[in-house]
Motif scaffolding. Structure first.
Motif, PDB file in Angstrom:
ATOM      1  N   ASP A  63    -119.040  77.140  10.536  1.00 41.04           N
ATOM      2  CA  ASP A  63    -118.214  78.327  10.929  1.00 41.04           C
ATOM      3  C   ASP A  63    -117.213  77.871  12.034  1.00 41.04           C
ATOM      4  OD1 ASP A  63    -120.232  77.281  12.721  1.00 41.04           O
ATOM      5  OD2 ASP A  63    -121.262  79.332  13.530  1.00 41.04           O
ATOM      6  N   GLY A  64    -117.853  76.704  12.130  1.00 44.49           N
ATOM      7  CA  GLY A  64    -116.207  76.163  13.307  1.00 44.49           C
ATOM      8  C   GLY A  64    -117.281  75.665  14.439  1.00 44.49           C
ATOM      9  N   SER A  65    -118.557  75.858  14.309  1.00 46.76           N
ATOM     10  CA  SER A  65    -119.694  74.929  15.552  1.00 46.76           C
ATOM     11  C   SER A  65    -119.374  73.745  15.448  1.00 46.76           C
ATOM     12  CB  SER A  65    -120.273  75.524  15.170  1.00 46.76           C
ATOM     13  OG  SER A  65    -121.420  75.128  14.307  1.00 46.76           O
ATOM     14  N   ILE A  66    -119.873  72.841  16.549  1.00 50.33           N
ATOM     15  CA  ILE A  66    -120.550  71.467  16.434  1.00 50.33           C
ATOM     16  C   ILE A  66    -121.646  71.173  16.455  1.00 50.33           C
ATOM     17  CG2 ILE A  66    -119.639  69.103  17.256  1.00 50.33           C
ATOM     18  CD1 ILE A  66    -117.723  69.989  18.268  1.00 50.33           C
ATOM     19  N   SER A  67    -122.475  71.322  15.151  1.00 50.66           N
ATOM     20  CA  SER A  67    -123.584  71.198  15.203  1.00 50.66           C
ATOM     21  C   SER A  67    -124.582  69.819  14.491  1.00 50.66           C
ATOM     22  CB  SER A  67    -124.184  71.918  14.350  1.00 50.66           C
ATOM     23  OG  SER A  67    -124.268  72.022  12.883  1.00 50.66           O
ATOM     24  N   ASP A  68    -123.546  69.243  14.132  1.00 52.37           N
ATOM     25  CA  ASP A  68    -124.441  68.131  13.578  1.00 52.37           C
ATOM     26  C   ASP A  68    -123.646  66.408  13.662  1.00 52.37           C
ATOM     27  OD1 ASP A  68    -126.240  69.034  11.799  1.00 52.37           O
ATOM     28  OD2 ASP A  68    -125.092  69.414  10.149  1.00 52.37           O
ATOM     29  N   SER A  69    -123.195  66.724  14.592  1.00 47.68           N
ATOM     30  CA  SER A  69    -122.155  66.134  15.361  1.00 47.68           C
ATOM     31  C   SER A  69    -122.745  64.723  15.822  1.00 47.68           C
ATOM     32  CB  SER A  69    -121.625  65.762  16.573  1.00 47.68           C
ATOM     33  OG  SER A  69    -120.759  65.045  17.651  1.00 47.68           O
ATOM     34  N   SER A  70    -122.200  63.047  15.306  1.00 43.22           N
ATOM     35  CA  SER A  70    -122.726  62.117  15.491  1.00 43.22           C
ATOM     36  C   SER A  70    -122.387  61.756  17.392  1.00 43.22           C
ATOM     37  CB  SER A  70    -122.088  61.193  14.845  1.00 43.22           C
ATOM     38  OG  SER A  70    -120.837  61.037  15.275  1.00 43.22           O
ATOM     39  N   THR A  71    -122.171  62.043  17.664  1.00 46.04           N
ATOM     40  CA  THR A  71    -121.893  62.555  18.874  1.00 46.04           C
ATOM     41  C   THR A  71    -122.352  63.614  19.484  1.00 46.04           C
ATOM     42  OG1 THR A  71    -119.858  63.431  19.416  1.00 46.04           O
ATOM     43  CG2 THR A  71    -119.639  61.761  19.015  1.00 46.04           C
ATOM     44  N   ASP A  72    -122.181  63.771  20.624  1.00 44.71           N
ATOM     45  CA  ASP A  72    -123.003  64.380  21.874  1.00 44.71           C
ATOM     46  C   ASP A  72    -122.970  66.114  22.011  1.00 44.71           C
ATOM     47  OD1 ASP A  72    -125.855  62.904  22.800  1.00 44.71           O
ATOM     48  OD2 ASP A  72    -125.109  61.797  23.779  1.00 44.71           O
ATOM     49  N   ILE A  73    -121.063  65.815  21.485  1.00 44.76           N
ATOM     50  CA  ILE A  73    -120.402  66.801  21.120  1.00 44.76           C
ATOM     51  C   ILE A  73    -121.145  68.491  20.605  1.00 44.76           C
ATOM     52  CG2 ILE A  73    -118.643  67.602  20.530  1.00 44.76           C
ATOM     53  CD1 ILE A  73    -117.371  65.016  20.358  1.00 44.76           C
ATOM     54  N   ASN A  74    -121.257  68.961  21.469  1.00 45.63           N
ATOM     55  CA  ASN A  74    -121.943  70.874  20.800  1.00 45.63           C
ATOM     56  C   ASN A  74    -121.154  71.782  21.487  1.00 45.63           C
ATOM     57  OD1 ASN A  74    -124.321  70.057  20.442  1.00 45.63           O
ATOM     58  ND2 ASN A  74    -124.317  69.277  22.117  1.00 45.63           N
ATOM     59  N   GLY A  75    -120.752  72.990  21.077  1.00 46.04           N
ATOM     60  CA  GLY A  75    -119.882  73.996  21.072  1.00 46.04           C
ATOM     61  C   GLY A  75    -118.782  73.999  19.981  1.00 46.04           C
ATOM     62  N   LYS A  76    -117.848  74.768  20.390  1.00 43.36           N
ATOM     63  CA  LYS A  76    -117.004  74.980  19.221  1.00 43.36           C
ATOM     64  C   LYS A  76    -115.963  73.659  18.492  1.00 43.36           C
ATOM     65  CE  LYS A  76    -117.546  79.709  20.332  1.00 43.36           C
ATOM     66  NZ  LYS A  76    -116.708  81.090  19.627  1.00 43.36           N
ATOM     67  N   ALA A  77    -115.375  73.760  17.910  1.00 46.55           N
ATOM     68  CA  ALA A  77    -114.458  73.342  17.663  1.00 46.55           C
ATOM     69  C   ALA A  77    -112.591  73.315  17.747  1.00 46.55           C
ATOM     70  CB  ALA A  77    -114.815  72.307  16.068  1.00 46.55           C
TER      71      ALA A  77
ATOM     72  N   ASN B  84    -115.361  61.251  13.750  1.00 46.83           N
ATOM     73  CA  ASN B  84    -116.628  61.506  14.734  1.00 46.83           C
ATOM     74  C   ASN B  84    -117.868  62.972  13.785  1.00 46.83           C
ATOM     75  OD1 ASN B  84    -116.627  60.040  16.506  1.00 46.83           O
ATOM     76  ND2 ASN B  84    -115.354  61.332  17.665  1.00 46.83           N
ATOM     77  N   LEU B  85    -118.865  62.597  12.741  1.00 48.56           N
ATOM     78  CA  LEU B  85    -119.132  63.786  12.234  1.00 48.56           C
ATOM     79  C   LEU B  85    -119.418  64.947  12.641  1.00 48.56           C
ATOM     80  CD1 LEU B  85    -120.110  64.441   9.002  1.00 48.56           C
ATOM     81  CD2 LEU B  85    -122.398  63.756  10.546  1.00 48.56           C
ATOM     82  N   MET B  86    -119.276  66.157  12.397  1.00 47.27           N
ATOM     83  CA  MET B  86    -118.642  67.377  13.447  1.00 47.27           C
ATOM     84  C   MET B  86    -119.905  68.409  12.796  1.00 47.27           C
ATOM     85  SD  MET B  86    -116.070  66.888  14.867  1.00 47.27           S
ATOM     86  CE  MET B  86    -116.134  68.470  15.891  1.00 47.27           C
ATOM     87  N   TYR B  87    -120.267  68.477  10.914  1.00 49.20           N
ATOM     88  CA  TYR B  87    -120.402  69.219  10.280  1.00 49.20           C
ATOM     89  C   TYR B  87    -121.244  68.676   9.385  1.00 49.20           C
ATOM     90  CZ  TYR B  87    -123.002  73.717   8.755  1.00 49.20           C
ATOM     91  OH  TYR B  87    -123.377  75.163   8.112  1.00 49.20           O
ATOM     92  N   THR B  88    -122.817  69.246   8.823  1.00 49.83           N
ATOM     93  CA  THR B  88    -123.145  68.581   7.290  1.00 49.83           C
ATOM     94  C   THR B  88    -123.358  70.043   7.096  1.00 49.83           C
ATOM     95  OG1 THR B  88    -123.598  66.519   8.142  1.00 49.83           O
ATOM     96  CG2 THR B  88    -124.998  67.075   6.319  1.00 49.83           C
ATOM     97  N   ALA B  89    -122.614  69.973   5.314  1.00 45.50           N
ATOM     98  CA  ALA B  89    -123.331  71.493   4.449  1.00 45.50           C
ATOM     99  C   ALA B  89    -123.989  70.642   3.158  1.00 45.50           C
ATOM    100  CB  ALA B  89    -121.706  71.900   4.697  1.00 45.50           C
ATOM    101  N   ASN B  90    -124.355  71.900   2.580  1.00 47.42           N
ATOM    102  CA  ASN B  90    -125.596  71.899   1.738  1.00 47.42           C
ATOM    103  C   ASN B  90    -125.968  72.939   0.861  1.00 47.42           C
ATOM    104  OD1 ASN B  90    -127.842  72.456   2.408  1.00 47.42           O
ATOM    105  ND2 ASN B  90    -128.390  70.598   3.585  1.00 47.42           N
ATOM    106  N   ARG B  91    -126.638  73.174  -0.276  1.00 43.61           N
ATOM    107  CA  ARG B  91    -126.609  74.863  -1.181  1.00 43.61           C
ATOM    108  C   ARG B  91    -127.213  75.706  -0.577  1.00 43.61           C
ATOM    109  NH1 ARG B  91    -128.080  76.555  -6.394  1.00 43.61           N
ATOM    110  NH2 ARG B  91    -129.169  77.327  -6.576  1.00 43.61           N
ATOM    111  N   ASN B  92    -128.243  74.866   0.749  1.00 41.75           N
ATOM    112  CA  ASN B  92    -128.908  75.939   2.001  1.00 41.75           C
ATOM    113  C   ASN B  92    -128.407  75.573   3.188  1.00 41.75           C
ATOM    114  OD1 ASN B  92    -131.282  75.833  -0.396  1.00 41.75           O
ATOM    115  ND2 ASN B  92    -132.404  73.803   1.166  1.00 41.75           N
ATOM    116  N   LYS B  93    -126.981  75.360   3.218  1.00 42.95           N
ATOM    117  CA  LYS B  93    -126.377  75.412   4.358  1.00 42.95           C
ATOM    118  C   LYS B  93    -124.946  75.483   4.476  1.00 42.95           C
ATOM    119  CE  LYS B  93    -126.222  72.768   7.876  1.00 42.95           C
ATOM    120  NZ  LYS B  93    -126.359  72.148   9.212  1.00 42.95           N
TER     121      LYS B  93
END
Length: 877
Positions: free
Chosen positions: A836-850, A823-832
């Motif tokens: 920090d261990g948060s679940i912000s880009d999950s492909s599911t409805d999971i949110n919060g901290k990993a 499951n996708l948990m986070y997506t990073a790039n040059r601007n991001k």
């Protein structure tokens, strides 16, 4: 007739009588008054009969009363009895004896008896002993004293060839120890046979105490004789002798031969010290030998510091009666009392003079003949030598220059000299100048003088100094108060050095002038600025036309007396005090010290006549700096610093017209001075260089905005890529921005604004250079660090998962974080970039901290042909 006596026994006496008897018979037939000539030989000298040969019997018949004469002075004849003692005749030979009658019984006659004395060699003693040091042993000593001594005309024969025999003297010192024989031979004479005697001489070795050499020493040379070997004073001595001393205590024992002569002198002083060297004889024939040596020590006399005084100097009128005595006084060394020869010279006397006198308690006095000092002059009496009469001449005495100069002084004669006395003013001393023909030597003199005429005085005394026949002195002003003509007359002159005196009649008249009138004198002086001369105006000079003025300055400026000549018109004149004489700021007092009327040289009596004036300070030169202005500011003279009503600006160092305040400035040199509005004093000019700046914009080199963020580029790196004609500065905005330091780090995709500027006033170019910086100009490499975990627990350490520098190398990258379930948990790039261990880009409805655990990532580089990269990481809170 000739008879021969050859008796050698008692029977010979009888035979002699017979011969004598027949001789008388033979001569009787030819008898004369004095008898007849006859002859006889006496050969047996030692026979007792030879002691009484009766010559009268040999005359035959003769008249008695005659006189016998020993013609050859044989010494054996009794002239009264005519008896000849042959043993008294010292030499063998032929002798004649004359018997003379001089009118005896009417007979005058003479007869000659000729006697031949045979040789007699004496009777030798058994033996003789002699010491080897006997150089003149008389061999005749080796004969028996009981027999007549041998005749002396024989010849000695050296039987042993010693070569030590001279006539009858044997030199035992040449022959040396031993036994020697010598034969004494007398030759035959007439019918007398030759005679000889042989003697024996034994030579015994003599002791040798040596030949002495006396030692003479001066007291200044004893340092080399502190361990002196007495044997050095002997030659040829035996070495087994002993030394004896007399009056010293230097010999310590029989074998001691060393003495300390310095010590002898220290203890006993100068004198003669005797030492004896004795060598005992080795036999009974020779005697003990003693040699005496004398060491004579003479004290060196040192006359250093001695003085000579010749009494006494005289004047020439005392020559006829003068008497002279010289007193010589010892110097540093005490000179012994005694009689001394003093050798001295007198200048002008050809030969040295010697006189004998006594030193008594350090002083020797002797007369000097007055004939040496018969003319005026200086006579040098010099001591050449001082010799003690008892001196042996061993020492060379120390005689430094000792002399005295006797003076026969002239009496001063000045009547043919010249006096010069110039006209003087009232209340001033009159200068008297003495010169011309006189006999005055250099020195001090006292004169007595009289004054007559307009001023009178008698028996005035003054001391003068004469140099080269010239002298000058003053008649005190108090003696000449009255104007008019006064006569000065010298009546007596005395040389103060020699005290020689003489009368005089030398005279000179001179004039006393009246003083100028300055009762209405007024002095005017205006204040001045420093470095400016001051003008002095004088008025009230009445009828004066030409003056010499002397003045001084006091107060803040002190100037010694200055003198100048001024022309006076209508009672007025003026002059300037140089600025160099009034170089200090403040109040200065001008005082006249003398005013002379040049028409007669008289000085005015100046009452306190002072005038004060001030010297004002100049303002300080303005403090200026070179100034720059931006052209856009349209700066004027009013913009210059310093500025104000007291400052005046000029565009030339020689300009006298100040610039008005609204004068527009241009690049160039400007000059400013300060003016004191109260005193009007001006400062000096100061230079300010003015620059009006007009700057162009800097330009960016090609690709100068591109950097690699891995290099941490700064503003300085950006400046290095820009061309500028001034000082390049950077701001963060085009207007009202903040200036950036050269160490400021560049940021990616940020705009920076560059200006050319000046140092003095920070003028900036009109338009800035805008540069948008890129930090992605990096070479692509896969060797970068990817962390394998992080711990976002809030402790500030390793809180995020970040891949360093990936944004510079792969600016378009993407980073995807998956859990273990895909499951996708986070997506990073040059601007991001950070997770920090948060679940912000999950492909599911999971949110919060990993939760803690393992996660997986996929990096898409999106640059070139670089393939994606997968990996895992561990999250631990």
């Amino acid at each position: 007739m000739s008879k021969k006596i050859l008796f050698f026994s008692k029977s010979g006496v009888f035979h002699f009588i017979l011969v004598l008897f027949f001789s008388l018979l033979a001569t009787k037939s030819k008898a004369q008054c004095a008898g007849q000539d006859n002859s006889i030989e006496v050969c047996d000298i030692i026979n007792p009969s030879s002691k009484s040969v009766d010559l009268s019997a040999l005359l035959g018949a003769h008249t008695l009363g005659g006189i016998w004469n020993d013609d050859n002075l044989s010494g054996g004849l009794n002239k009264t009895t005519g008896i000849l003692n042959a043993q008294l005749i010292r030499k063998s030979g032929t002798y004649t004896y004359t018997y003379s009658l001089n009118n005896v019984s009417g007979c005058t006659d003479s007869a000659i008896i000729t006697v031949i004395i045979g040789g007699y060699a004496g009777v030798a003693a058994p033996n003789a002993s002699v010491c080897s040091d006997d150089a003149n042993f008389n061999l005749f000593q080796v004969f028996s004293g009981n027999s007549p001594s041998p005749q002396i005309n024989g010849t000695w024969i050296d039987n042993d060839g010693t070569n030590a025999l001279t006539d009858n003297f044997f030199n035992a010192s040449i022959a040396g120890p031993g036994n020697y024989s010598f034969t004494y031979i007398l030759p035959a004479i007439g019918t007398c046979s030759p005679q000889s005697s042989t003697i024996n001489v034994s030579v015994f070795l003599a002791s040798e105490s040596g030949n002495p050499t006396d030692l003479k020493l001066c007291s200044d040379g004893l340092a080399a004789y502190t361990n002196f070997n007495l044997n050095e004073l002997l030659t040829g001595e035996d070495d087994d002798g002993t030394w004896k001393e007399f009056g010293t205590s230097e010999i310590t024992g029989p074998t001691d031969n060393h003495i300390n002569i310095q010590n002898i002198y220290n203890s006993g002083g100068a004198g003669k010290y005797r030492f004896a060297y004795t060598v005992l004889s080795k036999n009974a024939i020779c005697t003990d030998k003693t040699t005496f040596v004398d060491i004579e020590i003479e004290k060196q006399l040192d006359y250093t510091g001695a003085t000579l005084v010749v009494n006494s100097d005289i004047c020439e009128n005392e020559i006829a009666t003068a008497r002279y005595t010289a007193v010589l006084t010892q110097g540093l060394q005490n000179i012994p009392n005694g009689v001394y020869d003093v050798i001295y010279t007198v200048s002008g006397v050809a030969l040295p003079i010697t006189i004998t006198s006594n030193f008594n308690n350090g002083v020797l006095t002797f007369p000097i003949a007055a004939t040496y000092f018969q003319q005026v002059g200086n006579y040098t009496v010099s001591i050449l030598n001082i010799i003690n009469k008892v001196s042996r001449g061993i020492c060379v005495n120390i005689i430094p220059p000792i002399f005295d100069v006797l003076h026969v002084y002239p009496i001063p004669k000045i009547n043919s000299a010249t006096l010069k006395i110039d006209a003087v003013c009232q209340n001033f001393d009159a200068l008297v100048e003495f010169s011309g023909t006189s006999n005055l030597t250099d020195g001090n003199y006292n004169i007595l003088y009289n004054l007559s005429g307009s001023n009178t005085a008698t028996a005035q005394s003054i001391d003068i100094n004469v140099t080269g026949g010239i002298a000058s002195f003053f008649i005190p002003a108090a003696l000449i108060p009255n104007a008019g003509t006064t006569t000065f007359t010298i009546t007596n002159i005395t040389n103060l050095i020699t005290n020689c005196t003489n009368t005089a009649t030398l005279a000179k008249s001179f004039v006393i002038n009246a003083l100028p009138d300055v009762t209405n004198l007024v002095v005017t002086i205006k204040d001045v600025c420093i470095n400016q001369p001051a003008t002095v105006e004088l008025s009230g000079l009445v009828s004066l036309t030409s003056i010499s003025l002397s003045y001084i300055l006091s107060g803040i400026n002190n100037v010694a007396q200055q003198t100048l000549t001024l022309t006076v018109n209508s009672g007025k004149t003026s002059f300037t005090i140089p600025a160099t004489d009034i170089a200090s700021i403040g109040s200065t007092s001008f005082s006249i010290t003398n005013l002379i009327n040049l028409s007669n040289g008289c000085s005015a009596i100046i009452n306190p006549n002072s005038k004060s004036f001030s010297i004002h300070a100049l303002p300080n030169n303005p403090i200026v700096t070179d100034q720059e202005f931006c052209k856009a500011a349209n700066a004027t003279v009013a913009s210059l610093i310093p500025n104000g009503t007291q400052y005046r600006w000029y565009n030339s160092a020689t300009s006298t017209t100040a610039l008005i305040p609204n004068t527009l400035l241009v690049s160039g040199n400007y000059y400013v001075k300060e003016v004191n509005p109260i005193t009007g004093c001006e400062s000096g000019l100061e230079l300010a260089k003015i620059v009006i700046n007009e700057l162009s914009s800097p330009t960016l080199n090609q690709d100068g905005e591109k950097f690699c963020g891995l290099d941490n580029p700064t503003i300085q790196n950006l400046s290095d890529n820009v061309s500028s004609n001034g000082i390049l500065v950077w701001f963060d905005a085009a207007v009202n921005g903040n200036q950036l330091s050269s160490t400021t780090l560049l940021q990616d995709n940020v705009i920076y604004y560059g200006f050319d500027s000046t140092t003095a006033n920070s003028c900036l170019s009109t338009n800035p250079l805008q540069v948008t910086v890129s930090l992605t100009n990096c070479d692509v490499t896969s060797n970068f660090f990817i962390p394998d975990g992080f711990s976002p627990n809030g402790d500030g350490v390793n809180e995020t998962f970040r891949i360093p520098d990936i944004d510079f190398l792969y600016p378009n990258y993407t980073l995807e974080i998956f859990n273990r379930y895909g499951n996708l948990m986070y997506t990073a790039n040059r601007n991001k970039p950070d997770w920090d261990g948060s679940i912000s880009d999950s492909s599911t409805d999971i949110n919060g901290k990993a939760a803690n655990g393992v996660y997986f990532y996929v990096i898409n580089f999106n640059k070139g042909n670089t393939p994606p990269k997968q990996g895992r990481l561990y999250l631990n809170r």
